[in-house]
Design a protein around this motif. Sequence first.
Motif, PDB file in Angstrom:
ATOM      1  N   ALA A  52      24.808  17.519 -18.031  1.00 47.22           N
ATOM      2  CA  ALA A  52      25.711  17.156 -16.933  1.00 47.22           C
ATOM      3  C   ALA A  52      24.914  16.744 -15.700  1.00 47.22           C
ATOM      4  N   TRP A  58      27.614  10.826 -13.048  1.00 51.45           N
ATOM      5  CA  TRP A  58      28.279  12.077 -12.680  1.00 51.45           C
ATOM      6  C   TRP A  58      29.660  12.182 -13.319  1.00 51.45           C
ATOM      7  N   THR A  61      31.593  17.309 -15.709  1.00 50.57           N
ATOM      8  CA  THR A  61      31.770  18.441 -14.811  1.00 50.57           C
ATOM      9  C   THR A  61      31.670  19.729 -15.603  1.00 50.57           C
ATOM     10  N   THR A  63      32.349  23.743 -15.259  1.00 56.59           N
ATOM     11  CA  THR A  63      33.031  24.787 -14.502  1.00 56.59           C
ATOM     12  C   THR A  63      32.632  26.113 -15.093  1.00 56.59           C
TER      13      THR A  63
END
Length: 65
Positions: A52, A58, A61, A63
Amino acid sequence: MRISVDQDKCIASGMCVLAVPEVFDQREEDGIVILRTDVPPPELREAAREAAASCPSWAITVTES
């Protein structure tokens, strides 16, 4: 940890697939990233984080939960 991708941002560089093919793949027709799993197993989590971070657009993502 959960991974998501923004296919609209993806430029199909394939860096993520080269880094962690167990987690990332590319659509055959245009090379856009797809997820094999959005919750990687513990042994692949660090590699997924690095993938990532290395994504040039980009589009990935991570989390943390």
